[in-house]
Design an enzyme around this catalytic site. Sequence first.
Site, PDB file in Angstrom:
ATOM      1  N   ARG A  39      14.026  51.080  19.924  1.00  0.00           N
ATOM      2  CA  ARG A  39      13.373  52.087  19.075  1.00  0.00           C
ATOM      3  C   ARG A  39      13.300  53.446  19.767  1.00  0.00           C
ATOM      4  O   ARG A  39      13.354  54.489  19.099  1.00  0.00           O
ATOM      5  CB  ARG A  39      11.969  51.622  18.685  1.00  0.00           C
ATOM      6  CG  ARG A  39      12.009  50.636  17.539  1.00  0.00           C
ATOM      7  CD  ARG A  39      10.628  50.211  17.124  1.00  0.00           C
ATOM      8  NE  ARG A  39      10.665  49.555  15.829  1.00  0.00           N
ATOM      9  CZ  ARG A  39       9.650  48.889  15.306  1.00  0.00           C
ATOM     10  NH1 ARG A  39       8.509  48.787  15.974  1.00  0.00           N
ATOM     11  NH2 ARG A  39       9.743  48.338  14.129  1.00  0.00           N
ATOM     12  N   LYS A 202       8.922  32.268   5.419  1.00  0.00           N
ATOM     13  CA  LYS A 202       8.226  32.015   4.153  1.00  0.00           C
ATOM     14  C   LYS A 202       8.897  32.608   2.924  1.00  0.00           C
ATOM     15  O   LYS A 202       9.356  33.746   2.958  1.00  0.00           O
ATOM     16  CB  LYS A 202       6.839  32.637   4.236  1.00  0.00           C
ATOM     17  CG  LYS A 202       5.878  31.899   5.126  1.00  0.00           C
ATOM     18  CD  LYS A 202       4.625  32.660   5.046  1.00  0.00           C
ATOM     19  CE  LYS A 202       3.417  32.052   5.633  1.00  0.00           C
ATOM     20  NZ  LYS A 202       2.349  33.069   5.555  1.00  0.00           N
ATOM     21  N   GLY A 355      13.108  43.327  12.452  1.00  0.00           N
ATOM     22  CA  GLY A 355      12.340  42.113  12.708  1.00  0.00           C
ATOM     23  C   GLY A 355      13.160  41.079  13.450  1.00  0.00           C
ATOM     24  O   GLY A 355      13.985  41.411  14.300  1.00  0.00           O
ATOM     25  N   GLY A 378       9.046  45.412   8.633  1.00  0.00           N
ATOM     26  CA  GLY A 378       8.316  45.569   7.372  1.00  0.00           C
ATOM     27  C   GLY A 378       8.901  46.676   6.508  1.00  0.00           C
ATOM     28  O   GLY A 378       9.030  46.536   5.289  1.00  0.00           O
TER      29      GLY A 378
HETATM   30  N1  LIG Z   1      13.268  25.957   9.438  1.00  0.00           N
HETATM   31  C1  LIG Z   1      12.271  26.697   9.944  1.00  0.00           C
HETATM   32  N2  LIG Z   1      11.056  26.160  10.123  1.00  0.00           N
HETATM   33  C2  LIG Z   1      10.065  26.912  10.659  1.00  0.00           C
HETATM   34  N3  LIG Z   1      10.175  28.196  11.008  1.00  0.00           N
HETATM   35  C3  LIG Z   1      11.370  28.757  10.831  1.00  0.00           C
HETATM   36  C4  LIG Z   1      12.470  28.049  10.293  1.00  0.00           C
HETATM   37  N4  LIG Z   1      13.511  28.896  10.237  1.00  0.00           N
HETATM   38  C5  LIG Z   1      13.100  30.062  10.727  1.00  0.00           C
HETATM   39  N5  LIG Z   1      11.808  30.005  11.093  1.00  0.00           N
HETATM   40  C6  LIG Z   1      11.000  31.041  11.733  1.00  0.00           C
HETATM   41  O1  LIG Z   1      10.925  32.190  10.929  1.00  0.00           O
HETATM   42  C7  LIG Z   1      10.503  33.240  11.790  1.00  0.00           C
HETATM   43  C8  LIG Z   1      11.048  34.545  11.282  1.00  0.00           C
HETATM   44  O2  LIG Z   1      10.631  34.722   9.971  1.00  0.00           O
HETATM   45  P1  LIG Z   1      10.375  36.147   9.357  1.00  0.00           P
HETATM   46  O3  LIG Z   1       9.269  36.805  10.124  1.00  0.00           O
HETATM   47  O4  LIG Z   1      10.208  35.928   7.922  1.00  0.00           O
HETATM   48  O5  LIG Z   1      11.771  36.862   9.672  1.00  0.00           O
HETATM   49  P2  LIG Z   1      12.055  38.422   9.801  1.00  0.00           P
HETATM   50  O6  LIG Z   1      11.172  38.979  10.884  1.00  0.00           O
HETATM   51  O7  LIG Z   1      13.504  38.512  10.207  1.00  0.00           O
HETATM   52  O8  LIG Z   1      11.777  39.004   8.460  1.00  0.00           O
HETATM   53  C9  LIG Z   1      11.016  32.912  13.169  1.00  0.00           C
HETATM   54  O9  LIG Z   1       9.919  32.888  14.059  1.00  0.00           O
HETATM   55  C10 LIG Z   1      11.624  31.534  13.008  1.00  0.00           C
HETATM   56  O10 LIG Z   1      11.311  30.647  14.070  1.00  0.00           O
HETATM   57  O1  LIG Z   2       6.595  47.345  14.366  1.00  0.00           O
HETATM   58  C1  LIG Z   2       6.322  47.688  13.211  1.00  0.00           C
HETATM   59  O2  LIG Z   2       6.434  46.840  12.167  1.00  0.00           O
HETATM   60  P1  LIG Z   2       7.576  45.682  12.088  1.00  0.00           P
HETATM   61  O3  LIG Z   2       7.289  44.691  13.209  1.00  0.00           O
HETATM   62  O4  LIG Z   2       7.388  45.071  10.712  1.00  0.00           O
HETATM   63  O5  LIG Z   2       8.916  46.364  12.243  1.00  0.00           O
HETATM   64  C2  LIG Z   2       5.925  49.090  12.891  1.00  0.00           C
HETATM   65  O6  LIG Z   2       5.751  49.847  14.065  1.00  0.00           O
HETATM   66  C3  LIG Z   2       4.675  49.128  12.028  1.00  0.00           C
HETATM   67  O7  LIG Z   2       3.590  48.608  12.723  1.00  0.00           O
HETATM   68  P2  LIG Z   2       2.317  48.093  11.895  1.00  0.00           P
HETATM   69  O8  LIG Z   2       2.741  46.858  11.112  1.00  0.00           O
HETATM   70  O9  LIG Z   2       1.266  47.781  12.942  1.00  0.00           O
HETATM   71  O10 LIG Z   2       1.886  49.191  10.956  1.00  0.00           O
END
Ligand SMILES: Nc1ncnc2c1ncn2[C@@H]1O[C@H](COP(=O)(O)OP(=O)(O)O)[C@@H](O)[C@H]1O
Ligand SMILES: O=C(OP(=O)(O)O)[C@H](O)COP(=O)(O)O
Length: 398
Positions: A39, A202, A355, A378
């Site tokens: 970043r 989810k 993410g 996000g």
């Molecule tokens: N089959 C699964 N069962 C449980 N957790 C899972 C599975 N597949 C992926 N995950 C979990 O999902 C998480 C990421 O999900 P999410 O936060 O929705 O993704 P992103 O940050 O890319 O949007 C990871 O920590 C991963 O371990």
């Molecule tokens: O790391 C961030 O969000 P992200 O992990 O969803 O990319 C941004 O800096 C926003 O942070 P916030 O969700 O505490 O407002």
Amino acid sequence: MSVLHKKRMEDLKVSGEKVLVRCDFNVPMKEGSITDDIRIRAALPTVEYLLKENAAVILMSHLGRPKGEANPKYSLKPVAQRIGELLNKQVLFADDNLVTGETAQQMASALKPGEILLLQNVRYRKEEEKNDTLFSKELASLGTMYVNDAFGTAHRAHCSTTGLAEYLPAAMGFLIEREVQFLGKALENPEKPFVAILGGAKVSDKIGVIENLMTKVDILIIGGGMAYTFLKAKGFEIGKSLLEEDKLDLATELMEKAAASNVTMLLPVDTVTADAVSEDAAYKTVMMENMPVDGIGVDIGPETINQYTKAIKEAKTVVWNGPMGVFEINAFANGTREVAKALAASDAVTIIGGGDSAAAVEQLGFAEAMTHISTGGGASLEFLEGKLLPGIAAIPEK
Ligand SMILES: Nc1ncnc2c1ncn2[C@@H]1O[C@H](COP(=O)(O)OP(=O)(O)O)[C@@H](O)[C@H]1O
Ligand SMILES: O=C(OP(=O)(O)O)[C@H](O)COP(=O)(O)O
């Protein structure tokens, strides 16, 4: 959302001005050290441009969620140092618990064109997240112009991301422009076939994205934890895999909608099933119809990987958000790795939402081969949902 008509830095005459620049320096830290500076690197083109154009640069960001209180754990000092190392240039740091207190005021006032100052974490002040008028004005008083380049925080309407635009001549930075160009083109004018790959934990987190992309893609690939809710809705045994019981009807509806709109929806046909989600778990691969009642689905299987990579090979545009399995555990990272590999080998425009999928692509060493990796988790998710991001909406039109 397009940024074609939004003000760019070129539209401001920045020479000799003090430009407040909101970046997203919310970087992962371990024991006071930055563990991933992507970043920070992504923000440099904007900073370098402003320096070249003879502006004084005052950088702002949040780090973590200090909840409106000064807390050394969330100090931006290590970030000032890292920017300095990357630019090979001194970066002043206003170590001011009030963010805009006397120290910051004095340092901002003494700042000359070509110099850089980083303010303390804007979330040390509780007013920041309330988009409070007075705090916006305090920040505005430190400079003469405002540039927002914090794509990762563009989904938040805070003083430093939106409020400031009301008090100073404002424009977007290069990172916001780049992010919106890539993500926006994929949504509005994708080269076809257009494939979206959605995974992660989810269904509930991804409903908006599925619904929005459903009207645009040719193929919708579902993996990760959320796939099991769809598989259950189709009548498969899913054992103890992640399930959102209250989303079963919605999953059915989405599958019907896909069929009605001629969108091919691909779901796992085989899965890695484990007795626990841990490094030392026992696991095996089974076809979906042979899923054991006490198994936990932790990754997509090889036949699924085959089908998914075949679809990726034929695509001209691919958007990917969310890992295919519990990729943090090496034994369950295969699906995510193979999808990343297929994207890296493809000639298509490949766009990775921020993410965990961005982290996975970087960890696995495929970052260079992608067209664009978003710096926002996000924020990119909300963008792909078709939402207007307040940090971008606040940038004035030309
Ligand atoms: N089959 C699964 N069962 C449980 N957790 C899972 C599975 N597949 C992926 N995950 C979990 O999902 C998480 C990421 O999900 P999410 O936060 O929705 O993704 P992103 O940050 O890319 O949007 C990871 O920590 C991963 O371990
Ligand atoms: O790391 C961030 O969000 P992200 O992990 O969803 O990319 C941004 O800096 C926003 O942070 P916030 O969700 O505490 O407002």
